[in-house]
Design a protein around this motif. Sequence first.
Motif, PDB file in Angstrom:
ATOM      1  N   GLU A   1       0.838  -1.215   0.000  1.00  0.00           N
ATOM      2  CA  GLU A   1       0.000   0.000   0.000  1.00  0.00           C
ATOM      3  C   GLU A   1       0.868   1.258   0.000  1.00  0.00           C
ATOM      4  N   ALA A   2       1.984   1.233   0.729  1.00  0.00           N
ATOM      5  CA  ALA A   2       2.874   2.408   0.744  1.00  0.00           C
ATOM      6  C   ALA A   2       3.415   2.656  -0.657  1.00  0.00           C
ATOM      7  N   PHE A   3       3.659   1.566  -1.387  1.00  0.00           N
ATOM      8  CA  PHE A   3       4.132   1.719  -2.773  1.00  0.00           C
ATOM      9  C   PHE A   3       3.003   2.241  -3.668  1.00  0.00           C
ATOM     10  N   GLU A   4       1.822   1.600  -3.564  1.00  0.00           N
ATOM     11  CA  GLU A   4       0.716   2.004  -4.443  1.00  0.00           C
ATOM     12  C   GLU A   4       0.294   3.449  -4.199  1.00  0.00           C
ATOM     13  N   GLU A   5       0.182   3.824  -2.953  1.00  0.00           N
ATOM     14  CA  GLU A   5      -0.388   5.141  -2.631  1.00  0.00           C
ATOM     15  C   GLU A   5       0.638   6.267  -2.692  1.00  0.00           C
ATOM     16  N   ALA A   6       1.877   5.962  -2.276  1.00  0.00           N
ATOM     17  CA  ALA A   6       2.875   7.037  -2.113  1.00  0.00           C
ATOM     18  C   ALA A   6       4.117   6.840  -2.958  1.00  0.00           C
ATOM     19  N   GLY A   7       4.228   5.698  -3.624  1.00  0.00           N
ATOM     20  CA  GLY A   7       5.420   5.425  -4.433  1.00  0.00           C
ATOM     21  C   GLY A   7       6.649   5.140  -3.587  1.00  0.00           C
ATOM     22  N   VAL A   8       6.457   4.839  -2.300  1.00  0.00           N
ATOM     23  CA  VAL A   8       7.589   4.563  -1.405  1.00  0.00           C
ATOM     24  C   VAL A   8       7.851   3.055  -1.405  1.00  0.00           C
ATOM     25  N   LEU A   9       9.111   2.682  -1.676  1.00  0.00           N
ATOM     26  CA  LEU A   9       9.472   1.262  -1.752  1.00  0.00           C
ATOM     27  C   LEU A   9      10.168   0.824  -0.467  1.00  0.00           C
ATOM     28  N   LEU A  10       9.412   0.211   0.415  1.00  0.00           N
ATOM     29  CA  LEU A  10      10.000  -0.285   1.669  1.00  0.00           C
ATOM     30  C   LEU A  10      10.498  -1.709   1.412  1.00  0.00           C
ATOM     31  N   LEU A  11      11.558  -1.779   0.631  1.00  0.00           N
ATOM     32  CA  LEU A  11      12.103  -3.079   0.217  1.00  0.00           C
ATOM     33  C   LEU A  11      13.536  -3.206   0.686  1.00  0.00           C
ATOM     34  N   ARG A  12      13.960  -4.462   0.822  1.00  0.00           N
ATOM     35  CA  ARG A  12      15.360  -4.712   1.188  1.00  0.00           C
ATOM     36  C   ARG A  12      15.955  -5.725   0.200  1.00  0.00           C
ATOM     37  N   PRO A  13      17.171  -5.450  -0.331  1.00  0.00           N
ATOM     38  CA  PRO A  13      17.777  -6.439  -1.234  1.00  0.00           C
ATOM     39  C   PRO A  13      17.818  -7.811  -0.575  1.00  0.00           C
ATOM     40  N   ARG A  14      17.513  -8.852  -1.340  1.00  0.00           N
ATOM     41  CA  ARG A  14      17.475 -10.204  -0.763  1.00  0.00           C
ATOM     42  C   ARG A  14      18.843 -10.547  -0.195  1.00  0.00           C
ATOM     43  N   GLY A  15      18.836 -11.066   1.009  1.00  0.00           N
ATOM     44  CA  GLY A  15      20.087 -11.514   1.628  1.00  0.00           C
ATOM     45  C   GLY A  15      20.872 -10.403   2.288  1.00  0.00           C
ATOM     46  N   ALA A  16      20.410  -9.150   2.184  1.00  0.00           N
ATOM     47  CA  ALA A  16      21.147  -8.054   2.829  1.00  0.00           C
ATOM     48  C   ALA A  16      21.005  -8.193   4.345  1.00  0.00           C
ATOM     49  N   PRO A  17      22.062  -7.829   5.088  1.00  0.00           N
ATOM     50  CA  PRO A  17      21.933  -7.921   6.538  1.00  0.00           C
ATOM     51  C   PRO A  17      20.883  -6.943   7.040  1.00  0.00           C
ATOM     52  N   PRO A  18      20.252  -7.256   8.157  1.00  0.00           N
ATOM     53  CA  PRO A  18      19.208  -6.377   8.668  1.00  0.00           C
ATOM     54  C   PRO A  18      19.734  -4.981   8.972  1.00  0.00           C
ATOM     55  N   ALA A  19      18.893  -3.978   8.747  1.00  0.00           N
ATOM     56  CA  ALA A  19      19.296  -2.595   9.019  1.00  0.00           C
ATOM     57  C   ALA A  19      19.372  -2.342  10.527  1.00  0.00           C
ATOM     58  N   ALA A  20      18.522  -3.036  11.299  1.00  0.00           N
ATOM     59  CA  ALA A  20      18.504  -2.812  12.750  1.00  0.00           C
ATOM     60  C   ALA A  20      19.894  -3.077  13.286  1.00  0.00           C
ATOM     61  N   PRO A  21      20.464  -2.342  14.235  1.00  0.00           N
ATOM     62  CA  PRO A  21      19.736  -1.352  15.034  1.00  0.00           C
ATOM     63  C   PRO A  21      19.627   0.028  14.404  1.00  0.00           C
ATOM     64  N   GLU A  22      20.017   0.185  13.130  1.00  0.00           N
ATOM     65  CA  GLU A  22      19.837   1.490  12.484  1.00  0.00           C
ATOM     66  C   GLU A  22      18.418   1.608  11.932  1.00  0.00           C
ATOM     67  N   PRO A  23      17.876   2.832  11.842  1.00  0.00           N
ATOM     68  CA  PRO A  23      16.600   2.984  11.135  1.00  0.00           C
ATOM     69  C   PRO A  23      16.752   2.552   9.682  1.00  0.00           C
ATOM     70  N   ALA A  24      15.648   2.165   9.078  1.00  0.00           N
ATOM     71  CA  ALA A  24      15.696   1.630   7.709  1.00  0.00           C
ATOM     72  C   ALA A  24      15.836   2.753   6.684  1.00  0.00           C
TER      73      ALA A  24
END
Length: 379
Positions: free
Chosen positions: A136-159
Amino acid sequence: MSGSLRPGASGWRRAATVVLAAGWTRPSPAAPPLPPLPAGGFRLLLLQRCQAQGFLPGAYVFPGGVQDAADRSADWLRLFAPHHGPPRFGLRPARPPPRPFPGLPDADGAAATQPDDAAPAALPDDVAARVCAVREAFEEAGVLLLRPRGAPPAAPEPARALPPPPGLDAWRERVRRDPRLFLSLCEQLDCTPDIWALHDWGGWLTPFSRAGGRRFDTSFFMCCLSEPPPVRPDGSEVVRCQWSSPSEATESFMKKEIWLVPPQFYEIRRLANFTSLSDLHKFCLDGTSEGIEKWMPITFLTANAMVQLLPGDELYSEDSEYLENVMSSGEKIEDIMKESKTLHRLVLYSHHVFNIHVTIQSKHKHIYPKTYIISKSRL
Ligand SMILES: Nc1ncnc2c1ncn2[C@@H]1O[C@H](COP(=O)(O)O)[C@@H](OP(=O)(O)O)[C@H]1O
Ligand SMILES: CCC(=O)SCCNC(=O)CCNC(=O)[C@H](O)C(C)(C)COP(=O)(O)O
Ligand SMILES: [Mg+2]
């Protein structure tokens, strides 16, 4: 054919929404020119719904919408593999489910909603809800909350949102027409929805207003972003957007620049407790670990105000009668308030004048808003 989780006999629709909180520390190319914030401050993404919407026309909401059968499709399994998979897809153990309101069809209030195509549910509810919110964030706002497959988690940093690749507008149009294509887009980008950046926050069940009215069982997630991503409203379902800190959003609402409905107003006031993005993010990482609350406000009509009672308030009644009924009194709210001590309620004097009264302790180590009373001169 894919299908939204259509309402069953009870009319409930399962939905998901994501509150995007973005750090605003240094100039970023995507950040609109806005006044500086206190050090470490953050702004929230608010989207204005178009006036032609059947539900909440013109309101400013967080990105979100109804879950589609495609959001829980078994096809996601191969995209999450080999790094993530059942039962938890790398998420923390599931929190105890919210206590159901008596009379709702199942534990989370949406058993009446079934996928149209009766496909077997492949993803756990909370993973499917995150996929829905990301789509929905992509459809409505064009924001891509995606992570490259296999990338280490962003936490403890904000995404960080994925920078928009070329050709994204055409993809957005296709996904809006057929939500199953969101998976194809992720595949092409070699990414997965960043379900790990969406933290359990709470949930709201639409209060009863009239028989046959639309009701949503909405999960709310929080996503902290180190900087604001570029946002482009789809121009159809969503016509405008703005980034506002909790205090800016409150001010904007009171000045009638934007219209908020009670859940969004409550969440914005709740977020006013956090002075920085890092505090909010830290809270998300270890704050609400004991359970999630999902609330159905009960509407209480008084002589001069509409009240939305929330669980814990002394007038709130967990009685199935209030699933499809409101409370009412001929008394003025001021007289009712004189008698009341245990408060968890919003008092709505008009479209743009809301007070919040909270005297109860929060549950599950969550945080509730402080009492917020606007000055009498504004009434
Ligand atoms: N241009 C537009 N004008 C009015 N409503 C629109 C619209 N574009 C989408 N919608 C409505 O927005 C809703 C989809 O929202 P979401 O994808 O966030 O769940 C749908 O409502 P219905 O659920 O009434 O069909 C859809 O009809
Ligand atoms: C006094 C009137 C109200 O308070 S109505 C409350 C409406 N809010 C909800 O039902 C819960 C939260 N809902 C939302 O955030 C959105 O409305 C949505 C995500 C359910 C909208 O879905 P849509 O499919 O229409 O985009
Ligand atoms: Mg929507």
